[in-house]
Design an enzyme around this catalytic site. Structure first.
Site, PDB file in Angstrom:
ATOM      1  N   ASN A 208      -0.381  -5.663   4.087  1.00  0.00           N
ATOM      2  CA  ASN A 208      -1.593  -6.171   4.749  1.00  0.00           C
ATOM      3  C   ASN A 208      -2.211  -7.253   3.878  1.00  0.00           C
ATOM      4  OD1 ASN A 208      -3.798  -4.971   2.984  1.00  0.00           O
ATOM      5  ND2 ASN A 208      -2.639  -3.128   3.519  1.00  0.00           N
ATOM      6  N   ASP A 276      -1.531   2.674   6.423  1.00  0.00           N
ATOM      7  CA  ASP A 276      -1.606   3.999   7.045  1.00  0.00           C
ATOM      8  C   ASP A 276      -0.222   4.603   7.254  1.00  0.00           C
ATOM      9  OD1 ASP A 276      -4.419   4.226   7.337  1.00  0.00           O
ATOM     10  OD2 ASP A 276      -4.321   2.651   8.853  1.00  0.00           O
ATOM     11  N   LYS A 342     -13.684  12.566   5.220  1.00  0.00           N
ATOM     12  CA  LYS A 342     -12.908  12.424   3.983  1.00  0.00           C
ATOM     13  C   LYS A 342     -13.549  13.147   2.809  1.00  0.00           C
ATOM     14  CE  LYS A 342     -10.664   8.183   5.318  1.00  0.00           C
ATOM     15  NZ  LYS A 342      -9.539   7.369   4.870  1.00  0.00           N
TER      16      LYS A 342
HETATM   17  O1  C5P Z   1      -9.294   5.699   7.067  1.00  0.00           O
HETATM   18  P1  C5P Z   1      -9.600   4.334   6.555  1.00  0.00           P
HETATM   19  O2  C5P Z   1      -8.375   3.566   6.137  1.00  0.00           O
HETATM   20  O3  C5P Z   1     -10.499   3.525   7.411  1.00  0.00           O
HETATM   21  O4  C5P Z   1     -10.457   4.633   5.237  1.00  0.00           O
HETATM   22  C1  C5P Z   1     -10.763   3.659   4.301  1.00  0.00           C
HETATM   23  C2  C5P Z   1     -11.008   4.290   2.970  1.00  0.00           C
HETATM   24  O5  C5P Z   1     -10.011   5.251   2.681  1.00  0.00           O
HETATM   25  C3  C5P Z   1     -10.916   3.292   1.842  1.00  0.00           C
HETATM   26  O6  C5P Z   1     -11.760   3.728   0.806  1.00  0.00           O
HETATM   27  C4  C5P Z   1      -9.446   3.376   1.459  1.00  0.00           C
HETATM   28  O7  C5P Z   1      -9.246   2.966   0.098  1.00  0.00           O
HETATM   29  C5  C5P Z   1      -9.174   4.839   1.623  1.00  0.00           C
HETATM   30  N1  C5P Z   1      -7.804   5.175   2.025  1.00  0.00           N
HETATM   31  C6  C5P Z   1      -6.956   5.779   1.131  1.00  0.00           C
HETATM   32  N2  C5P Z   1      -5.682   6.146   1.509  1.00  0.00           N
HETATM   33  C7  C5P Z   1      -5.252   5.910   2.766  1.00  0.00           C
HETATM   34  C8  C5P Z   1      -6.101   5.284   3.691  1.00  0.00           C
HETATM   35  C9  C5P Z   1      -7.359   4.917   3.288  1.00  0.00           C
HETATM   36  O8  C5P Z   1      -7.345   5.994  -0.022  1.00  0.00           O
HETATM   37  N3  C5P Z   1      -4.032   6.265   3.105  1.00  0.00           N
END
Ligand code: C5P
Length: 402
Positions: A208, A276, A342
């Site tokens: 990304n 993701d 989270k």
């Molecule tokens: O779920 P989302 O990606 O929107 O969440 C963003 C937050 O979660 C950010 O702080 C990102 O660094 C963290 N994150 C993570 N591991 C993932 C996905 C997101 O640490 N696999």
């Protein structure tokens, strides 16, 4: 500044070595005490006599001098220092430090050292720009070595450019900053930053556009505030920030392993844009195009959520876990839901709709979200935002920001 702060100053062999005398003088005026190692090269530019007259102590120079070893060995020289400073730091001593060479008293002391290190590079501008020197500097910064300068200007060789030793007063200022206990001194922080790359085959990946600017700025701000900071970075164009231990990774799985390895920590800040998904199967060989054939189907598997893993209750949970939320609508509302889901303590939520220019830009505008509500922070540069967050963290741990 208490008079007890002790600096081990290593003067290497550069034309700017004479300015190290002024560093000693200015530093002593501010209450620092100096032990000095003069390298063989350094002694070509300044005499041991002038250094000892200014420092008020014997000067050390020869690893194999029995009297020196009997009086104060190289191990004791570093153990008795609060900070080790190399000024001027030549391309040669920088290379030796980066590669762990130890062929004289200065480099042996540096290798036996576990104190913070500050270097003030000084050399010809073309040397400074040389990829070998830059790679060595990057290695040292990744190990947590602090740098001051070099500045731009007239060089002793008659050329003009970057490479000039920082002003002695700036070097002393950098020493005092490193010696003053910052508001986060004694705390350990880990920061994730940048994108992750998830390999499809040996040459392709899913990634990304995260620049890593915000996460890197946060790591730098925490280190500057005195936290022992580990930055776990995906592939970015950002230089390693000074004062942090930097671990470079590519995939989410590697990022998670590095983050767990950095525990225990008091503070965890997840600023990385973790992919993701990852390809469920990694092709061992480059996938081949087949004439007229169907494009391959890439099956995806879900990546671990690093933030949620760190924030989950358990003996290793950092005392403060902070995440980011990038949203394009109903920013605060969605971020609150994310914070609860989270289990992190704070979330910095930003609007990343294209018109905001946040992604890859130099500025950020966030809502600061905690269990007790949301605060809208003004539009700030990513550095200012990082400093504000560091101050907020200091506040949280009951430490006042000087
Ligand atoms: O779920 P989302 O990606 O929107 O969440 C963003 C937050 O979660 C950010 O702080 C990102 O660094 C963290 N994150 C993570 N591991 C993932 C996905 C997101 O640490 N696999």
């Amino acid at each position: 500044m208490s008079a007890s702060k002790r600096v081990l100053l290593i003067i290497a062999g550069g034309i700017a070595a004479y300015k190290a005398l002024d560093v000693i003088r200015r530093g002593r005026e501010r209450g620092l005490t100096f032990r000095v190692i003069l390298t063989k090269g350094g002694a070509q530019f300044v005499t041991p006599l002038s250094v000892s007259a200014l420092s008020g102590h014997k000067v050390y120079g020869d690893l194999f001098s029995l009297t020196d070893e009997a009086e104060m060995g190289h191990i004791r020289l570093v153990r008795e220092a609060d900070l080790v400073v190399v000024a001027p730091a030549t391309a040669d001593i920088i290379a030796k430090m980066a590669h762990g060479l130890a062929d004289d008293l200065a480099t042996t002391a540096l290798l036996a050292n576990d104190r913070p290190v500050l270097i003030a590079p000084s050399m010809n501008a073309v040397m400074w720009a040389h990829p070998a020197v830059q790679a060595n500097i990057a290695t040292l910064r990744a190990r947590g070595v602090f740098t001051v300068g070099p500045g731009a200007g007239d060089l002793a060789c008659g050329e003009v450019g970057d490479g000039r030793l920082a002003d002695p007063l700036d070097i002393v200022g950098a020493m005092l900053a490193r010696l003053a206990p910052g508001p986060l001194a004694g705390l350990k922080a880990l920061v994730t930053s940048g994108p992750t790359f998830e390999a499809i085959d040996p040459v392709r990946f899913i990634g990304n556009r995260s620049s890593g600017k915000q996460g890197h700025a946060i790591a730098a701000a925490l280190a500057a505030a005195g936290a022992a900071t580990t930055l776990i970075s995906g592939p970015t164009a950002e230089p390693d920030p000074a004062g942090c231990k930097v671990i470079h990774i590519e995939s989410a799985a590697e990022m998670l392993a590095a983050a767990q390895n950095a525990l225990p920590a008091d503070i965890a800040i997840c600023a990385a844009a973790v992919s993701d998904w990852r390809p469920a199967h990694l092709a061992n060989q480059k996938m081949k195009k087949r004439e007229g054939g169907e494009p391959p189907r890439i099956e995806l598997a879900t990546n671990p959520d690093i933030l949620a893993t760190l924030a989950a209750a358990g003996p290793q949970r950092p005392r403060l876990v902070v995440g980011f939320a990038a949203e394009t609508e109903r920013v605060v509302e969605f971020a609150q839901v994310k914070r609860a889901k989270k289990q992190c303590d704070w979330i910095l939520a930003n609007d990343v709709s294209p018109q905001t220019g946040t992604f890859g830009g130099a500025e950020n505008e966030v809502h600061f979200i905690t269990a007790s509500g949301a605060e809208a922070w003004p539009r700030l540069s990513k550095r200012e935002l990082a400093a504000r967050l560091a101050a907020r963290i200091a506040d949280h741990f009951g430490k006042s920001v000087a």
